[in-house]
Design a protein around this motif. Structure first.
Motif, PDB file in Angstrom:
ATOM      1  N   LEU A 296      25.316   3.168 -46.473  1.00 35.22           N
ATOM      2  CA  LEU A 296      24.092   2.548 -46.986  1.00 35.22           C
ATOM      3  C   LEU A 296      22.867   3.346 -46.566  1.00 35.22           C
ATOM      4  O   LEU A 296      21.945   3.551 -47.359  1.00 35.22           O
ATOM      5  N   CYS A 297      22.863   3.806 -45.332  1.00 29.86           N
ATOM      6  CA  CYS A 297      21.733   4.607 -44.874  1.00 29.86           C
ATOM      7  C   CYS A 297      21.642   5.925 -45.640  1.00 29.86           C
ATOM      8  O   CYS A 297      20.552   6.423 -45.911  1.00 29.86           O
ATOM      9  N   ALA A 298      22.793   6.470 -46.001  1.00 28.12           N
ATOM     10  CA  ALA A 298      22.795   7.701 -46.790  1.00 28.12           C
ATOM     11  C   ALA A 298      22.129   7.491 -48.136  1.00 28.12           C
ATOM     12  O   ALA A 298      21.533   8.407 -48.704  1.00 28.12           O
ATOM     13  N   SER A 299      22.222   6.263 -48.661  1.00 29.88           N
ATOM     14  CA  SER A 299      21.604   5.965 -49.956  1.00 29.88           C
ATOM     15  C   SER A 299      20.104   5.730 -49.838  1.00 29.88           C
ATOM     16  O   SER A 299      19.395   5.741 -50.840  1.00 29.88           O
ATOM     17  N   LEU A 300      19.617   5.517 -48.617  1.00 28.78           N
ATOM     18  CA  LEU A 300      18.211   5.179 -48.397  1.00 28.78           C
ATOM     19  C   LEU A 300      17.414   6.307 -47.763  1.00 28.78           C
ATOM     20  O   LEU A 300      16.192   6.236 -47.686  1.00 28.78           O
ATOM     21  N   GLY A 301      18.081   7.348 -47.276  1.00 32.45           N
ATOM     22  CA  GLY A 301      17.371   8.478 -46.701  1.00 32.45           C
ATOM     23  C   GLY A 301      17.218   8.369 -45.201  1.00 32.45           C
ATOM     24  O   GLY A 301      18.090   7.873 -44.493  1.00 32.45           O
ATOM     25  N   ASN A 302      16.077   8.810 -44.700  1.00 34.48           N
ATOM     26  CA  ASN A 302      15.833   8.876 -43.256  1.00 34.48           C
ATOM     27  C   ASN A 302      15.331   7.518 -42.757  1.00 34.48           C
ATOM     28  O   ASN A 302      14.141   7.276 -42.637  1.00 34.48           O
ATOM     29  N   VAL A 303      16.276   6.586 -42.500  1.00 36.20           N
ATOM     30  CA  VAL A 303      15.897   5.217 -42.158  1.00 36.20           C
ATOM     31  C   VAL A 303      16.590   4.730 -40.887  1.00 36.20           C
ATOM     32  O   VAL A 303      17.606   5.282 -40.461  1.00 36.20           O
ATOM     33  N   GLU A 304      16.003   3.674 -40.331  1.00 42.12           N
ATOM     34  CA  GLU A 304      16.634   2.904 -39.270  1.00 42.12           C
ATOM     35  C   GLU A 304      16.817   1.477 -39.772  1.00 42.12           C
ATOM     36  O   GLU A 304      15.976   0.957 -40.508  1.00 42.12           O
ATOM     37  N   LEU A 305      17.917   0.833 -39.396  1.00 42.17           N
ATOM     38  CA  LEU A 305      18.182  -0.555 -39.762  1.00 42.17           C
ATOM     39  C   LEU A 305      18.047  -1.449 -38.535  1.00 42.17           C
ATOM     40  O   LEU A 305      18.632  -1.151 -37.492  1.00 42.17           O
ATOM     41  N   THR A 306      17.300  -2.527 -38.669  1.00 45.07           N
ATOM     42  CA  THR A 306      17.148  -3.510 -37.599  1.00 45.07           C
ATOM     43  C   THR A 306      17.554  -4.875 -38.133  1.00 45.07           C
ATOM     44  O   THR A 306      17.019  -5.336 -39.149  1.00 45.07           O
ATOM     45  N   LEU A 307      18.488  -5.533 -37.474  1.00 45.17           N
ATOM     46  CA  LEU A 307      18.973  -6.826 -37.932  1.00 45.17           C
ATOM     47  C   LEU A 307      17.929  -7.906 -37.654  1.00 45.17           C
ATOM     48  O   LEU A 307      17.573  -8.179 -36.509  1.00 45.17           O
ATOM     49  N   LEU A 308      17.423  -8.516 -38.737  1.00 45.26           N
ATOM     50  CA  LEU A 308      16.398  -9.557 -38.641  1.00 45.26           C
ATOM     51  C   LEU A 308      16.994 -10.961 -38.638  1.00 45.26           C
ATOM     52  O   LEU A 308      16.524 -11.851 -37.916  1.00 45.26           O
ATOM     53  N   TYR A 309      18.005 -11.145 -39.465  1.00 45.99           N
ATOM     54  CA  TYR A 309      18.464 -12.506 -39.755  1.00 45.99           C
ATOM     55  C   TYR A 309      19.983 -12.522 -39.894  1.00 45.99           C
ATOM     56  O   TYR A 309      20.571 -11.623 -40.499  1.00 45.99           O
ATOM     57  N   LYS A 310      20.609 -13.536 -39.325  1.00 39.40           N
ATOM     58  CA  LYS A 310      22.055 -13.715 -39.418  1.00 39.40           C
ATOM     59  C   LYS A 310      22.313 -15.190 -39.693  1.00 39.40           C
ATOM     60  O   LYS A 310      21.973 -16.064 -38.873  1.00 39.40           O
ATOM     61  N   ALA A 311      22.869 -15.497 -40.858  1.00 38.33           N
ATOM     62  CA  ALA A 311      22.977 -16.883 -41.307  1.00 38.33           C
ATOM     63  C   ALA A 311      23.794 -17.752 -40.363  1.00 38.33           C
ATOM     64  O   ALA A 311      23.471 -18.921 -40.147  1.00 38.33           O
ATOM     65  N   SER A 312      24.867 -17.197 -39.787  1.00 38.14           N
ATOM     66  CA  SER A 312      25.706 -18.000 -38.898  1.00 38.14           C
ATOM     67  C   SER A 312      24.969 -18.385 -37.615  1.00 38.14           C
ATOM     68  O   SER A 312      25.347 -19.343 -36.945  1.00 38.14           O
ATOM     69  N   VAL A 313      23.916 -17.647 -37.288  1.00 28.95           N
ATOM     70  CA  VAL A 313      23.122 -17.932 -36.083  1.00 28.95           C
ATOM     71  C   VAL A 313      21.897 -18.774 -36.432  1.00 28.95           C
ATOM     72  O   VAL A 313      21.607 -19.783 -35.779  1.00 28.95           O
TER      73      VAL A 313
END
Length: 457
Positions: free
Chosen positions: A26-43
């Protein structure tokens, strides 16, 4: 082209469910990015209010859903969630889906709205709704913005086991790696030069008029398609002489020796490509390893029909007489699907290792052809010239090298002709570069055995 970077998030309350393989893709499709988890439905709960509390005005976001059937799917939007009550135009938005090694990306059709920004759960194209009515389900109501096949997208399994939203941020500039990890000239001049080198190639051994290249690989990896692609380049248009496709069992049932001519009426080129039945992990199916040994030593004739239950048995007269060097294999090419490397079973990997040991014992040159690179990386699908600046493809090359026990320099990524109607420069450059390396490796083999052949005369 930029290198993808991922920030791994794991705290006491938030642990990402996204597998590293899919995260990188997924990051390869978005370029030079970082992913940060904001929301998790089970939590945080499946309520829309909980989603908006954590995800509104966070900039670009990536929604990732999981269902009981093993699908990982979702969508990206570059525009804030803000409960504005407006239809959002977002040319960067797309949907994605992963399942059993396969992957797909769906772009928003031009002229349609990417989503509707209200107080409810996210939707894409006002067609695909996640956590519909505050329930762990996905809902599809049809429409024209996205060409969605719900069967391939999520297996028609609407029940979600988890839903996550990631903030997508540009990584610091000092993390960008713009230098290609291999240098390729994507020019018509280079294409013509490669064609000339191949057309004028003379095998190092005078007793050999044409180099024999054996293609070995799992079912559907692209062995027959590679021959078709090479044949297309020298014919001048896309051809499908060898049967190819993506069936679950091998479409190649015979041992075939395919010569390639220099143009439709031209002279034969100084190599032949030998196609085999596909490898399968279970015993009694696919190509038998004993058959490979007979092929390597030049005993199996063209058009021999494989029998997985009974390996080839040469007659006594032929078995007692060694084949000539002209009839033997001079270079072995393992054809591996880039989208399925991480899913290769232990049994299949052991089969390939057994073949490698046999080829090594005979001193035959070996190379790996990594196919379907465009399907593995969206950046490469968009522009094949991105191949050697894609960190994801580089990681796949390194993985193939590790799994098969070959040097990284022996792994060659290519894109075969599959759905194209006309030849393309970038495809040709990659394919011809790979073929040129095969001829070079065969000459290394000839160079190694030349003193031996001289002593036997």
């Amino acid at each position: 082209m930029q290198k993808a970077k991922v920030r791994k998030v794991s705290t006491d309350t938030l642990t990402s469910n996204l597998p590293e393989e899919r995260r990188e893709q997924l990051c390869a499709s978005l370029g030079n990015v970082e992913l940060t988890l904001l929301y998790k439905a089970s939590v945080h709960g499946y309520q829309a209010s909980a989603f908006h509390q954590r995800c509104d005005r966070q900039g670009p976001t990536l929604l990732v859903a999981y269902n009981r059937s093993g699908y990982i799917f979702g969508g990206y939007t570059s525009v804030d969630y803000a409960q504005s009550g407006r239809e959002i135009t977002d040319e960067e938005a797309f949907l994605f889906s992963f399942k059993s090694g396969a992957s797909s990306y769906i772009k928003i059709n031009s002229g349609y709205n990417a989503r509707y920004d209200d107080a409810a759960w996210p939707n894409f194209g006002q067609q695909l709704y996640f956590c519909h009515n505050n329930q762990p389900v996905v809902y599809h109501q049809g429409g024209n913005a996205l060409n969605i096949n719900t069967s391939s997208m999520y297996g028609n399994d609407t029940q979600l086991t988890e839903c996550e939203v990631y903030k997508v941020e540009q990584a610091p500039e000092d993390s960008v790696e713009e230098k290609p990890w291999r240098n390729v000239l994507w020019t018509p001049e280079r294409r013509a030069e490669l064609m000339g080198l191949i057309q004028n190639h003379k095998p190092l051994m005078k007793s050999v008029s044409r180099v024999r290249i054996l293609m070995i690989g799992p079912v559907g990896a692209g062995k027959s398609s590679f021959f078709n692609s090479i044949n297309s380049i020298f014919t001048g248009h896309v051809t499908t002489k060898a049967v190819s496709g993506s069936a679950g069992t091998s479409l190649t049932v015979q041992f075939r020796i395919y010569p390639v001519n220099d143009g439709r009426e031209g002279k034969p080129l100084p190599f032949v490509l030998c196609d085999t039945m596909g490898l399968e992990e279970q015993s009694g199916a696919g190509l038998d390893i004993e058959d490979i040994s007979s092929i390597l030593q030049g005993h199996i004739p063209d058009r021999y029909k494989f029998n997985p239950m009974a390996p080839f048995q040469p007659d006594e007269q032929k078995a007692s007489k060694p084949a000539s060097l002209q009839e033997k294999i001079h270079c072995v090419v393992y054809v591996i699907d880039a989208t399925k490397i991480s899913l290769m079973s232990d049994k299949l990997q052991e089969k390939l290792a057994s073949i490698r040991r046999k080829v090594n014992s005979l001193g035959i040159a070996q190379i790996v052809l990594m196919t379907k690179v465009d399907e593995a990386c969206p950046l490469v699908e968009e522009n094949l010239q991105s191949l050697y600046v894609s960190s994801y493809i580089k990681s796949k090359v390194q993985e193939v090298s590790s799994r098969l026990g070959v040097p990284v320099s022996c792994v060659l990524p290519v894109k075969n002709y599959s759905q194209e109607l006309e030849l393309e420069l970038n495809c040709d450059v990659l394919l011809l570069t790979a073929l040129q390396q095969m001829l070079r490796f065969a000459d290394d083999y000839f160079d190694d055995i030349r003193p031996v052949e001289g002593n036997t005369k």
